[in-house]
Motif scaffolding. Structure first.
Motif, PDB file in Angstrom:
ATOM      1  N   ASN A   1       0.838  -1.210   0.000  1.00 47.89           N
ATOM      2  CA  ASN A   1       0.000   0.000   0.000  1.00 47.89           C
ATOM      3  C   ASN A   1       0.869   1.256   0.000  1.00 47.89           C
ATOM      4  O   ASN A   1       0.588   2.216  -0.729  1.00 47.89           O
ATOM      5  N   GLU A   2       1.910   1.252   0.816  1.00 46.63           N
ATOM      6  CA  GLU A   2       2.794   2.427   0.905  1.00 46.63           C
ATOM      7  C   GLU A   2       3.596   2.603  -0.383  1.00 46.63           C
ATOM      8  O   GLU A   2       3.816   3.728  -0.838  1.00 46.63           O
TER       9      GLU A   2
ATOM     10  N   GLN B   1       1.424   4.179  -2.977  1.00 44.79           N
ATOM     11  CA  GLN B   1       1.282   5.627  -2.783  1.00 44.79           C
ATOM     12  C   GLN B   1       2.529   6.358  -3.273  1.00 44.79           C
ATOM     13  O   GLN B   1       2.434   7.399  -3.929  1.00 44.79           O
ATOM     14  N   GLN B   2       3.702   5.804  -2.960  1.00 45.65           N
ATOM     15  CA  GLN B   2       4.960   6.438  -3.364  1.00 45.65           C
ATOM     16  C   GLN B   2       5.088   6.490  -4.888  1.00 45.65           C
ATOM     17  O   GLN B   2       5.609   7.460  -5.437  1.00 45.65           O
TER      18      GLN B   2
ATOM     19  N   ASP C   1       2.529   6.224  -7.049  1.00 47.28           N
ATOM     20  CA  ASP C   1       1.291   6.697  -7.675  1.00 47.28           C
ATOM     21  C   ASP C   1       0.713   5.638  -8.613  1.00 47.28           C
ATOM     22  O   ASP C   1       0.367   5.920  -9.762  1.00 47.28           O
TER      23      ASP C   1
END
Length: 206
Positions: A175-176, A179-180, A182
Motif C-alpha cells: 500500500n505504501e 502511494q509512493q 502513484d
C-alpha cells in the motif's frame, strides 16, 4: 553484465599491490565497487535530495577521497573495504546535505536518516537474496555477492529498481509503495514480481 567484480584472490592481490604504491591496482579496486556505491548513494539521496545531486558525481567524489586517504584503510577483506567506503560516502552525503539544504544544515536527524538509509541499502545487498538468486552451478564467493547484486540492480529499469528499493530497503508495505509510485496496489505487486524476475535473470546471466 560486465565482470567488474573481483574474486577474493584478485582483491587480495590488488590490495597488496595498492599498499605497495600501485595506483592502477587501487583504481581497479575502486572501479569494482563503483556500482555498489552508486546504489547506496541513490538510496541515500532519494529521500532528501532527489534531483539535486547526481549519484555518479557523489561516487566520483567518494573515489577521489578514498584514493587520497587509502593509507587509512586498515582492513583486509572485501566487506571491510565496503564498510570503509560506506563511511566516506556517509561523510560526502552529509556535505551534500549542508550544501543543498542550507537552512536545515544543523539538523542531525537528516544525517542520521542518511546513515540509516545507507545501512539499510547495504544490509539489503548483503542479505540472502543474492544467494537465493544464484544457481548451484554458480560459485560466487559469498564475500563478493553483494557487489554482483549491486551491479544487477543498476542494470534494471528505473521503475523496477524503485519498487525493489521501496519494498526491500525502505521496508514499505505494498500500500505504501503504491502511494509512493502513484500506482494501484495490484499494479505495484505485479511490477515487484517482474522486477525480481528480471533481477534474478540479470544475476543468472553472470
Amino acid at each position: 553484465m560486465s565482470d567488474s567484480t573481483d574474486s577474493g584472490s584478485c582483491f587480495d592481490d590488488r590490495l597488496r599491490q595498492a599498499r605497495q604504491g600501485d595506483r592502477h591496482s587501487l583504481g581497479e579496486i575502486l572501479q569494482s565497487y563503483r556500482k555498489y556505491l552508486i546504489f547506496l548513494a541513490r538510496s541515500g539521496l532519494h529521500h532528501h535530495m532527489q534531483g539535486k545531486a547526481d549519484p555518479a558525481d557523489v561516487v566520483q567524489e567518494v573515489c577521489l577521497a578514498a584514493s587520497d586517504s587509502f593509507e587509512d584503510f586498515r582492513g583486509n577483506s572485501t566487506e571491510e573495504f565496503a564498510s570503509w567506503l560506506r563511511g566516506i560516502l556517509s561523510n560526502v552525503l552529509a556535505m551534500q546535505v549542508r550544501r543543498y539544504l542550507g537552512t536545515q544544515k544543523r539538523d542531525p536527524r537528516i544525517e542520521q536518516a542518511l546513515n540509516q538509509g545507507l545501512l539499510s541499502a547495504s544490509s539489503f545487498l548483503h542479505s540472502n537474496l543474492a544467494g537465493d538468486f544464484t544457481s548451484p552451478s554458480q560459485h560466487f564467493a559469498r564475500n563478493e555477492a553483494f557487489l554482483r547484486m549491486a551491479e544487477a540492480l543498476e542494470t534494471l529499469p528505473k521503475h523496477y529498481r524503485q519498487v525493489i528499493v521501496l519494498r526491500h530497503v525502505d521496508n514499505l508495505s505494498f500500500n505504501e509503495v503504491a502511494q509512493q509510485m502513484d500506482r494501484s496496489v495490484d499494479s505495484v505487486e505485479k511490477l515487484w514480481v517482474r522486477a525480481l524476475a528480471q533481477l534474478k535473470q540479470s544475476i543468472g546471466d553472470e
